[in-house]
Motif scaffolding. Sequence first.
Motif, PDB file in Angstrom:
ATOM      1  N   UNK A 328       0.822  -1.213   0.000  1.00 30.06           N
ATOM      2  CA  UNK A 328       0.000   0.000   0.000  1.00 30.06           C
ATOM      3  C   UNK A 328       0.855   1.262   0.000  1.00 30.06           C
ATOM      4  N   UNK A 329       0.270   2.341  -0.480  1.00 30.53           N
ATOM      5  CA  UNK A 329       0.933   3.646  -0.425  1.00 30.53           C
ATOM      6  C   UNK A 329       0.729   4.216   0.971  1.00 30.53           C
ATOM      7  N   UNK A 330       1.809   4.675   1.586  1.00 28.86           N
ATOM      8  CA  UNK A 330       1.696   5.216   2.937  1.00 28.86           C
ATOM      9  C   UNK A 330       1.073   6.606   2.912  1.00 28.86           C
ATOM     10  N   UNK A 331       0.444   6.950   4.025  1.00 30.87           N
ATOM     11  CA  UNK A 331      -0.354   8.172   4.123  1.00 30.87           C
ATOM     12  C   UNK A 331       0.450   9.311   4.752  1.00 30.87           C
ATOM     13  N   UNK A 332       0.599  10.411   4.022  1.00 27.04           N
ATOM     14  CA  UNK A 332       1.296  11.585   4.553  1.00 27.04           C
ATOM     15  C   UNK A 332       0.336  12.757   4.772  1.00 27.04           C
ATOM     16  N   UNK A 333      -0.954  12.513   4.635  1.00 24.95           N
ATOM     17  CA  UNK A 333      -1.933  13.599   4.658  1.00 24.95           C
ATOM     18  C   UNK A 333      -2.267  14.100   6.060  1.00 24.95           C
ATOM     19  N   UNK A 334      -2.035  13.277   7.076  1.00 20.54           N
ATOM     20  CA  UNK A 334      -2.452  13.653   8.429  1.00 20.54           C
ATOM     21  C   UNK A 334      -1.305  14.087   9.331  1.00 20.54           C
ATOM     22  N   UNK A 335      -0.183  14.403   8.726  1.00 17.13           N
ATOM     23  CA  UNK A 335       0.990  14.858   9.484  1.00 17.13           C
ATOM     24  C   UNK A 335       0.628  16.065  10.335  1.00 17.13           C
ATOM     25  N   UNK A 336       1.035  16.050  11.589  1.00 18.26           N
ATOM     26  CA  UNK A 336       0.667  17.113  12.520  1.00 18.26           C
ATOM     27  C   UNK A 336       1.761  18.149  12.715  1.00 18.26           C
ATOM     28  N   UNK A 337       2.746  18.174  11.822  1.00 17.83           N
ATOM     29  CA  UNK A 337       3.797  19.178  11.901  1.00 17.83           C
ATOM     30  C   UNK A 337       3.295  20.554  11.528  1.00 17.83           C
ATOM     31  N   UNK A 338       4.156  21.547  11.657  1.00 21.35           N
ATOM     32  CA  UNK A 338       3.770  22.950  11.508  1.00 21.35           C
ATOM     33  C   UNK A 338       3.138  23.236  10.149  1.00 21.35           C
ATOM     34  N   UNK A 339       3.799  22.847   9.069  1.00 23.88           N
ATOM     35  CA  UNK A 339       3.311  23.170   7.737  1.00 23.88           C
ATOM     36  C   UNK A 339       1.977  22.510   7.458  1.00 23.88           C
ATOM     37  N   UNK A 340       1.822  21.249   7.845  1.00 22.86           N
ATOM     38  CA  UNK A 340       0.573  20.548   7.607  1.00 22.86           C
ATOM     39  C   UNK A 340      -0.577  21.207   8.359  1.00 22.86           C
ATOM     40  N   UNK A 341      -0.319  21.672   9.574  1.00 22.44           N
ATOM     41  CA  UNK A 341      -1.350  22.342  10.350  1.00 22.44           C
ATOM     42  C   UNK A 341      -1.764  23.635   9.686  1.00 22.44           C
TER      43      UNK A 341
END
Length: 346
Positions: A328-341
């Motif tokens: 499966x392709x891993x999910x990077x959409x829910x990252x809680x780092x500064x930029x993602x927030x």
Amino acid sequence: MDKNFIKGQGAQRNEHNRFDRFSWEPEDEEPESLKVTFTEVFPKTIVNAVNSPDMRMDYSLNPYQGCEHGCSYCFARPTHEFWGYSAGVDFERKIMVKKNAPELLEKFFRKKGYMPKTISLSGNTDCYQPAERKFEITRKLLQLCLDYRHPVSILTKNALVLRDLDILKSLAEQDLVSVSFSIPTINEEIRRKMEPRTSSVNNKLKAIETLSQNGIPVGVMVAPVIPGLTSDESLPIVKAVADAGAKSFSYVIVRLNDTVEPVFVNWINAHFPDRAQKVLNLIRSMHGGNLGEKRFHERYKGEGNIAKLIRNTFALAERKYFADREMPVLNAENFTGTRAQQLRLF
């Protein structure tokens, strides 16, 4: 096998360091008297961008430098020379430990503008080598990935990965983790000689089964394929890992670059003297007459008739055992780092 060969390790001596004006070797110590030592080092960064065109990773992270597993063919051996050590015995017995790796990883996650991409643990040396039992750095790194919801992949030869099943299950529930096992042979007698301090074949296969049963996607690297020694196992290996639940596999042809060459030549002559020259000649036949190969793409697949035969065998294995499987392709959409927030505010 040479009766004087030291069990439990690959290299039997310290090979000459290419940068020997920086190296130090104790004159009064023989290799068999040396014990594994751990030295804490203090890197300023821990995540490495991977720019090689034939490597499928964006970032790598290595909590340890050097590796106790003792694989004579390990491509990482020459990196020990940059620290003033030898790619031989030193690589297996002088282990550098990056205790500040979790702190540096969290700092990396918090970088302004950072956009998450999968970080691969063990891009160079194994993050689950025996030292991990003592220092637990890899476990702390995985916990950080879970806390920040950051995707992470793992490559290992050690069933110690099951120790962290609790964290891995939580990561897998959010499509944040994959594990790959390196399995060059399923012949336990050969395994004990090739990679003396790795997990047994049975324990590796059981680990694949356990991880798979717990929803953690597992792939396998059949690496390295050594012609005349392990190449006849290609189909049985792929079948065994498919039966254990692996979702994918790949393979890498052996290459003996730089100081890896004398370590491996010494090893093969000691353990398999009856076929050593045949094996070495077959390796040369796949690398244009050399034991090593550094050209991108060519370094992993080889050339010539033997390489083609190996390639065709693995193509058959894929059709036979992995036709309906994929990682499966891993999910990077829910990252809680500064930029993602910040992005989620718009």
